[in-house]
Design an enzyme around this catalytic site. Structure first.
Site, PDB file in Angstrom:
ATOM      1  N   PHE A   1       0.737  -1.125  -0.024  1.00 20.16           N
ATOM      2  CA  PHE A   1       0.068   0.168   0.032  1.00 20.16           C
ATOM      3  C   PHE A   1       0.805   1.251  -0.012  1.00 20.16           C
ATOM      4  O   PHE A   1       0.673   2.031  -0.951  1.00 20.16           O
ATOM      5  CB  PHE A   1      -0.951  -0.071   1.176  1.00 20.16           C
ATOM      6  CG  PHE A   1      -1.427   1.359   1.638  1.00 20.16           C
ATOM      7  CD1 PHE A   1      -2.140   2.061   0.801  1.00 20.16           C
ATOM      8  CD2 PHE A   1      -1.355   1.484   3.204  1.00 20.16           C
ATOM      9  CE1 PHE A   1      -2.627   3.468   1.295  1.00 20.16           C
ATOM     10  CE2 PHE A   1      -2.013   2.758   3.586  1.00 20.16           C
ATOM     11  CZ  PHE A   1      -2.505   3.568   2.545  1.00 20.16           C
TER      12      PHE A   1
ATOM     13  N   TYR B   1       5.531  -7.985  15.546  1.00 21.09           N
ATOM     14  CA  TYR B   1       5.524  -6.825  14.716  1.00 21.09           C
ATOM     15  C   TYR B   1       6.359  -5.538  15.678  1.00 21.09           C
ATOM     16  O   TYR B   1       7.388  -5.177  15.150  1.00 21.09           O
ATOM     17  CB  TYR B   1       4.029  -6.260  14.318  1.00 21.09           C
ATOM     18  CG  TYR B   1       4.102  -5.340  13.370  1.00 21.09           C
ATOM     19  CD1 TYR B   1       4.585  -5.038  12.183  1.00 21.09           C
ATOM     20  CD2 TYR B   1       3.172  -3.897  14.072  1.00 21.09           C
ATOM     21  CE1 TYR B   1       4.636  -4.081  11.409  1.00 21.09           C
ATOM     22  CE2 TYR B   1       3.394  -2.772  12.989  1.00 21.09           C
ATOM     23  CZ  TYR B   1       3.768  -2.851  11.811  1.00 21.09           C
ATOM     24  OH  TYR B   1       3.738  -1.865  11.032  1.00 21.09           O
TER      25      TYR B   1
ATOM     26  N   SER C   1       7.374  -5.078   5.165  1.00 23.03           N
ATOM     27  CA  SER C   1       7.095  -5.745   6.347  1.00 23.03           C
ATOM     28  C   SER C   1       5.571  -5.846   6.504  1.00 23.03           C
ATOM     29  O   SER C   1       4.972  -5.117   5.916  1.00 23.03           O
ATOM     30  CB  SER C   1       7.205  -4.986   7.666  1.00 23.03           C
ATOM     31  OG  SER C   1       6.740  -5.517   8.771  1.00 23.03           O
TER      32      SER C   1
ATOM     33  N   ASP D   1      10.052  -6.604  -3.942  1.00 24.91           N
ATOM     34  CA  ASP D   1       8.942  -7.153  -2.909  1.00 24.91           C
ATOM     35  C   ASP D   1       8.685  -8.568  -3.244  1.00 24.91           C
ATOM     36  O   ASP D   1       9.095  -8.992  -4.346  1.00 24.91           O
ATOM     37  CB  ASP D   1       7.556  -6.437  -3.465  1.00 24.91           C
ATOM     38  CG  ASP D   1       6.381  -6.436  -2.332  1.00 24.91           C
ATOM     39  OD1 ASP D   1       6.033  -7.636  -2.116  1.00 24.91           O
ATOM     40  OD2 ASP D   1       6.097  -5.492  -1.618  1.00 24.91           O
TER      41      ASP D   1
ATOM     42  N   ASP E   1      12.585 -11.601  -2.038  1.00 25.20           N
ATOM     43  CA  ASP E   1      12.617 -11.727  -0.587  1.00 25.20           C
ATOM     44  C   ASP E   1      13.720 -11.061  -0.017  1.00 25.20           C
ATOM     45  O   ASP E   1      14.829 -11.835  -0.185  1.00 25.20           O
ATOM     46  CB  ASP E   1      12.444 -13.354  -0.387  1.00 25.20           C
ATOM     47  CG  ASP E   1      12.153 -13.313   1.306  1.00 25.20           C
ATOM     48  OD1 ASP E   1      12.381 -12.300   2.136  1.00 25.20           O
ATOM     49  OD2 ASP E   1      11.686 -14.368   1.725  1.00 25.20           O
TER      50      ASP E   1
ATOM     51  N   THR F   1       2.353  -9.800   1.263  1.00 22.08           N
ATOM     52  CA  THR F   1       1.116  -9.316   1.389  1.00 22.08           C
ATOM     53  C   THR F   1       0.510  -8.076   0.562  1.00 22.08           C
ATOM     54  O   THR F   1      -0.139  -7.434   0.439  1.00 22.08           O
ATOM     55  CB  THR F   1       1.084  -8.415   2.992  1.00 22.08           C
ATOM     56  OG1 THR F   1       2.056  -7.633   2.952  1.00 22.08           O
ATOM     57  CG2 THR F   1       1.202  -9.452   3.869  1.00 22.08           C
TER      58      THR F   1
END
Ligand SMILES: NC(=O)c1ccc[n+]([C@@H]2O[C@H](COP(=O)([O-])OP(=O)(O)OC[C@H]3O[C@@H](n4cnc5c(N)ncnc54)[C@H](O)[C@@H]3O)[C@@H](O)[C@H]2O)c1
Length: 313
Positions: free
Chosen positions: A11, A145, A75, A31, A56, A35
């Site tokens: 995002f 996290y 992340s 990326d 990765d 996610t």
């Protein structure tokens, strides 16, 4: 500049790529699509200054040619995602950050870490200032996290102190906007999705917990200014306009014209009760503050979810 962006298909990362290209830089986007989604970058496919590599960053990786800056944004970020991928989250904050710091060191590049307000945990100081060390449960479900990011901050400062690397740390507070996933569990897409479908809107706890929401363009602007600055200590980036979750739900209901009822569920473990950034440092150091009002930001976000429903899932 030649800039490496990790987490670029996510995002915030995808909006950052747009901004960097608009500023005239070239972007190498990394990326592993854990996610994020390829289609967040699809509009850049024909851009000659843009390259995407599926990679990765917890695995060693080298880049050919010059690199002037590394923006490390990879992340899982939504609670739903990091609870599903706790090990991957810890690994990207530790091994992934290490690899990207090494890349910056080898190339003589600057390095920016996208950290989080979760470093403050369930805060005992309000609003949160950067000098507050936080109240984090190191063994709770969210620790994968919070501690991953706290470790990443410590590693970033260690590279700065040991090697003189030009580093920046952005502590990002709740951010929303187009390209969020409707089903990623964060409160903005969750409420919008439920309101648009006319389904009950889920409030955790009694809804008196507070949050403050920053529109993605404002966040990206703050991060870009931070990258160009000489500030080495963490800087909060977020919108200081605070509201309760209940007020926020009512707001979304009004904006969507929805008649969704509100339903209440137990508060998740270690959920922060209050959250509002003190952005005095960002104002003083970067001349930055959010400019997009909640109404305007939500309008743009709703338009995305309504016209691009396929992209949002
Ligand atoms: N959006 C927010 O409100 C917010 C708040 C605080 C901090 N942040 C931070 O900003 C960054 C971006 O968050 P977002 O909201 O865009 O999340 P996102 O999940 O949309 O994007 C994260 C991206 O990182 C990628 N990724 C994960 N592990 C990877 C790995 N090992 N190698 C390569 N790529 C990997 C994912 O595939 C995804 O595209 C994250 O570091 C997050 O912690 C975001």
């Amino acid at each position: 500049m030649h800039i490496v962006v990790t987490g670029a298909a996510g995002f915030v990362g995808s909006h950052m790529c747009d901004r960097l290209l608009a500023e005239g830089h070239s972007v190498l986007a990394l990326d592993n699509l854990l996610t994020g989604k390829r289609r967040n970058l699809a509009h850049l496919a024909a851009e000659p200054r843009f390259q995407f590599i599926e990679q990765d960053i917890t695995k060693p990786f080298s880049v050919e040619g010059p690199v002037d800056a590394v923006m490390n944004m990879a992340s899982p970020a939504s609670p739903k995602d990091y609870l599903e991928y706790p090990i991957e989250t810890l690994e990207v904050g530790s091994f992934g950050t290490r690899h990207m710091l090494e890349l910056a060191r080898i190339k003589g590049a600057r390095f920016l870490l996208s950290s989080t307000s979760e470093c403050y945990g369930d805060p005992a100081v309000h609003p949160q200032v950067e000098t507050y060390w936080g109240n984090v449960n190191p063994v709770g479900p969210r620790s994968c996290y919070d501690e991953s990011k706290r470790f990443a901050e410590a590693l970033t400062m260690a590279f700065h102190r040991k090697f003189g690397l030009a580093t920046n740390i952005a502590r990002i507070f709740n951010t929303y906007g187009p390209r969020m996933k409707l089903d990623d569990g964060r409160v903005v897409p969750a409420f919008v999705d439920q309101a648009l479908r006319g389904e009950p809107m889920t409030i955790f706890g009694d809804g008196s917990q507070t949050r403050s929401f920053c529109y993605v363009d404002d966040l990206v602007d703050g991060m870009y200014r931070l990258l160009l600055s000489d500030e080495r200590y963490p800087v909060n980036l977020g919108n200081p306009c605070e509201m309760t979750i209940l007020e926020f739900a009512e707001h979304i209901r009004r904006m969507t014209g929805s008649r969704s009822p509100l339903v209440f569920q137990p508060l998740p473990e270690d959920d922060p009760k209050i959250r509002r950034p003190d952005i005095s440092r960002a104002r003083a150091l970067l001349g930055w503050e959010p400019r997009v009002s909640l109404e305007e930001g939500l309008d743009r976000t709703l338009a995305y979810f309504q016209t691009d429903a396929d992209a949002a899932v």
